[in-house]
Design an enzyme around this catalytic site. Structure first.
Site, PDB file in Angstrom:
ATOM      1  N   PHE A  13       0.848  -1.127   0.007  1.00 47.35           N
ATOM      2  CA  PHE A  13      -0.032   0.175  -0.121  1.00 47.35           C
ATOM      3  C   PHE A  13       0.870   1.224  -0.009  1.00 47.35           C
ATOM      4  CE2 PHE A  13      -2.579   3.099   2.852  1.00 47.35           C
ATOM      5  CZ  PHE A  13      -3.394   3.369   1.826  1.00 47.35           C
ATOM      6  N   VAL A  14       1.686   1.214   0.776  1.00 47.08           N
ATOM      7  CA  VAL A  14       2.717   2.494   0.960  1.00 47.08           C
ATOM      8  C   VAL A  14       3.728   2.389  -0.195  1.00 47.08           C
ATOM      9  CG1 VAL A  14       4.471   3.535   2.415  1.00 47.08           C
ATOM     10  CG2 VAL A  14       2.391   2.710   3.385  1.00 47.08           C
ATOM     11  N   TYR A 142       4.445  -7.227  17.310  1.00 45.82           N
ATOM     12  CA  TYR A 142       4.745  -6.297  16.086  1.00 45.82           C
ATOM     13  C   TYR A 142       5.693  -5.172  16.546  1.00 45.82           C
ATOM     14  CZ  TYR A 142       4.184  -3.164  12.096  1.00 45.82           C
ATOM     15  OH  TYR A 142       4.484  -2.057  11.075  1.00 45.82           O
ATOM     16  N   LYS A 146       9.494  -3.699  15.537  1.00 49.90           N
ATOM     17  CA  LYS A 146      10.027  -2.719  14.999  1.00 49.90           C
ATOM     18  C   LYS A 146      10.779  -1.734  15.976  1.00 49.90           C
ATOM     19  CE  LYS A 146       7.572  -2.245  10.961  1.00 49.90           C
ATOM     20  NZ  LYS A 146       8.414  -1.737   9.916  1.00 49.90           N
TER      21      LYS A 146
END
Length: 320
Positions: A13-14, A142, A146
């Site tokens: 998407f990005v 998640y 990160k």
């Protein structure tokens, strides 16, 4: 002078939006893609079978000056992995640091890492937004992965001289958005009465075009080197306000029933949807003053303009 850029996650998407922007501006882009390369793909593409600590990036990195790493194992609501943290670490930590080490060895000067606001945490008290230099407080695997990737990248930057730029987006919306934002457009587009007319939370969002613009700036701006940035549209909305403005963009009435947020939260918890309740009723604000002042950056696209663009795309897809 335009740079040679390696972009990972180029079909996401990005990533797709970043790729289109780079190509429009005349950069030579190499796109790393997991799986088959689309037939109409408009850039030099390389297939990467997996992103982990063993991936060999040497051939892809030759001559690359900037790496934009947007590929990741993304957050999912119902993870089926026996050990989700290990699965996230394999891609998001080991895979990221392996790519960055090889990029530094190949002579790349800058590594732009698309991280997540989940490094900061899951929610804020209204009026007390997250800031880029706050102590991290991730609450799920998640977010932990990160954070660990960020920590490893900062250490690598100190050891090698590779310039690392970390961007932590909030929820990103725009043409082609999926998940809860798409579901909201569907509900509003059908005119379904929704119990979200009395939610007074505050949430930061970021339009896809605004995120892409910041990514572009972070590939070259001297002041971005070895910094962490939060990004949003610069206007925080309640869920009620967002739905009203999204309905207006869709050209539909917003049929929102004034059900108290506490009652919604209780119902969601009883139905096992507590995380969704937090997204709809809880607050999550970010302060982008550091991004504004250090980079001289202002979000170029307003919330209403971005919602209108997302609405047009949704309606075009529905009419096909």
């Amino acid at each position: 002078m335009n740079s040679t850029v390696l972009l990972t996650g180029a079909t996401g998407f990005v990533g797709k939006a970043v790729l289109a922007d780079l190509a429009m501006r005349g950069h030579a882009v190499r796109a790393a893609i997991r799986g088959a390369i689309p037939a109409d793909f408009g850039a030099a593409a390389f297939t990467i079978e997996a992103i982990d600590g063993e991936t060999d990036w040497q051939a892809v990195l030759e001559g690359v000056e900037v790496v934009i790493h947007s590929a990741a194992r993304v957050h999912v609501m119902n993870d089926t992995e026996v050990d989700p943290l290990a699965a996230f670490r394999k891609v998001n930590v080991e895979g990221t640091l392996n790519l960055a080490r090889q990029a530094a060895a190949a002579g790349a000067r800058r590594f732009v890492f698309i991280s997540s606001i989940k490094v900061n945490g899951e929610g804020t008290v209204p009026g007390r937004p997250y800031r880029a230099d706050d102590e991290p407080a991730p609450a799920d695997p998640y977010g932990v992965s990160k954070m660990e990737a960020e920590q490893g990248l900062r250490a690598l930057a100190r050891d090698t001289g590779l310039e690392v730029v970390i961007i932590r987006p909030v929820l990103v919306y725009g043409p082609g958005v999926k998940a809860n934002f798409l579901a909201m457009m569907r509900w509003l587009g059908k005119g379904v009465p929704l119990p979200f007319g009395a939610i007074h939370n505050r949430r930061s969002l970021v339009a896809l075009d605004n995120l892409v613009d910041l990514v572009r700036i972070c590939t070259t701006h001297p002041a971005a080197a070895n910094q962490t940035f939060l990004v949003s549209d610069g206007e925080d909305l309640s869920t009620t306000s967002l739905m009203r403005r999204m309905a207006k963009a869709l050209g539909k009435p917003a049929r929102l029933l004034p059900v108290p947020a506490a009652l919604l939260a209780l119902g969601a918890t009883l139905l096992g949807r507590r995380a969704l309740s937090q997204r709809l009723c809880g607050s999550l604000q970010v302060d982008i003053e550091k991004t504004r002042s250090l980079l001289g950056w202002t979000p170029p696209v307003s919330v209403d303009r971005a919602l209108a663009k997302a609405a047009r795309h949704y309606q075009e897809q529905m009419n096909k």
